[in-house]
Motif scaffolding. Sequence first.
Motif, PDB file in Angstrom:
ATOM      1  N   ARG A 177       0.710  -1.155   0.110  1.00 33.78           N
ATOM      2  CA  ARG A 177      -0.129  -0.160   0.030  1.00 33.78           C
ATOM      3  C   ARG A 177       0.732   1.231   0.043  1.00 33.78           C
TER       4      ARG A 177
ATOM      5  N   THR B 152       1.703  -8.372 -10.972  1.00 34.37           N
ATOM      6  CA  THR B 152       1.068  -9.597 -10.479  1.00 34.37           C
ATOM      7  C   THR B 152       0.308 -10.325 -11.462  1.00 34.37           C
TER       8      THR B 152
ATOM      9  N   PRO C  45      -1.631 -13.822 -11.116  1.00 31.46           N
ATOM     10  CA  PRO C  45      -2.181 -14.670 -10.171  1.00 31.46           C
ATOM     11  C   PRO C  45      -2.042 -16.280 -10.227  1.00 31.46           C
TER      12      PRO C  45
ATOM     13  N   GLU D 298      -4.543 -14.414  -1.950  1.00 30.65           N
ATOM     14  CA  GLU D 298      -5.923 -13.676  -2.267  1.00 30.65           C
ATOM     15  C   GLU D 298      -6.190 -12.140  -1.330  1.00 30.65           C
ATOM     16  N   SER D 299      -5.617 -12.096  -0.212  1.00 35.62           N
ATOM     17  CA  SER D 299      -5.669 -11.147   0.627  1.00 35.62           C
ATOM     18  C   SER D 299      -4.494 -10.070   0.153  1.00 35.62           C
ATOM     19  N   GLN D 300      -3.520 -10.521  -0.103  1.00 33.54           N
ATOM     20  CA  GLN D 300      -2.502  -9.725  -0.513  1.00 33.54           C
ATOM     21  C   GLN D 300      -2.979  -8.957  -2.072  1.00 33.54           C
ATOM     22  N   LEU D 301      -3.391  -9.957  -3.035  1.00 34.02           N
ATOM     23  CA  LEU D 301      -3.904  -9.220  -4.289  1.00 34.02           C
ATOM     24  C   LEU D 301      -4.779  -8.209  -4.187  1.00 34.02           C
ATOM     25  N   SER D 302      -5.700  -8.415  -3.010  1.00 31.65           N
ATOM     26  CA  SER D 302      -6.664  -7.373  -3.044  1.00 31.65           C
ATOM     27  C   SER D 302      -6.281  -6.132  -2.208  1.00 31.65           C
ATOM     28  N   THR D 303      -5.089  -6.058  -1.725  1.00 32.78           N
ATOM     29  CA  THR D 303      -4.411  -5.043  -0.850  1.00 32.78           C
ATOM     30  C   THR D 303      -3.592  -4.236  -1.759  1.00 32.78           C
TER      31      THR D 303
ATOM     32  N   GLU E 238      -1.937  -1.737  -4.054  1.00 34.75           N
ATOM     33  CA  GLU E 238      -2.111  -0.277  -4.371  1.00 34.75           C
ATOM     34  C   GLU E 238      -0.997  -0.167  -5.345  1.00 34.75           C
TER      35      GLU E 238
END
Length: 168
Positions: A89, A110, A112, A133-138, A140
């Motif tokens: 981020r 990225t 995936p 999954e959490s990292q990919l959604s985090t 920025e």
Amino acid sequence: MSGPHIVVMGVSGAGKSTVARVIAERLGAPFLDADDVHPPANRRKLSAGEPLTDDDRRPWLAAVRDGMRERDRSTGSGPGLVVACSALRRAYRDILRQVERPVFFVELGTDPELIAARLAARRGHFASQRILESQLSTVEPLEADETGIVCPITLPASEIADEVLAAL
């Protein structure tokens, strides 16, 4: 002071440590893997597949930043520290920029499917592939006012290092 600090950033499995080591070797610069300064509680969470919170990350990012500050204090010239750190981020990167030298970010793109395959094949690392999954959604991505480049993770580490050195 010469040479910026270089932070190779991206999600777990993107190849940060590999790329950062190649860059450090080519520059004759010291290398820091941010994974090595994670507190034990963070390692336990990541091993269990639990994403870290911002509160979990703050002291860890401060430790990474402090390593960069130590490099600033210990040498008046020469290359900065080359760091492998997720820095997902903008707020995390802002902490890392709280140093004397400029910081140059290398964002590993990225992919995936490729990252999931790398994580599935990786042995001996404390981070579970369940955090992907959490990292990919985090993530920025670098913003226009952040100094750095984006490199595809499909390139070999040596070619990414070539791109970084050319950009510097």
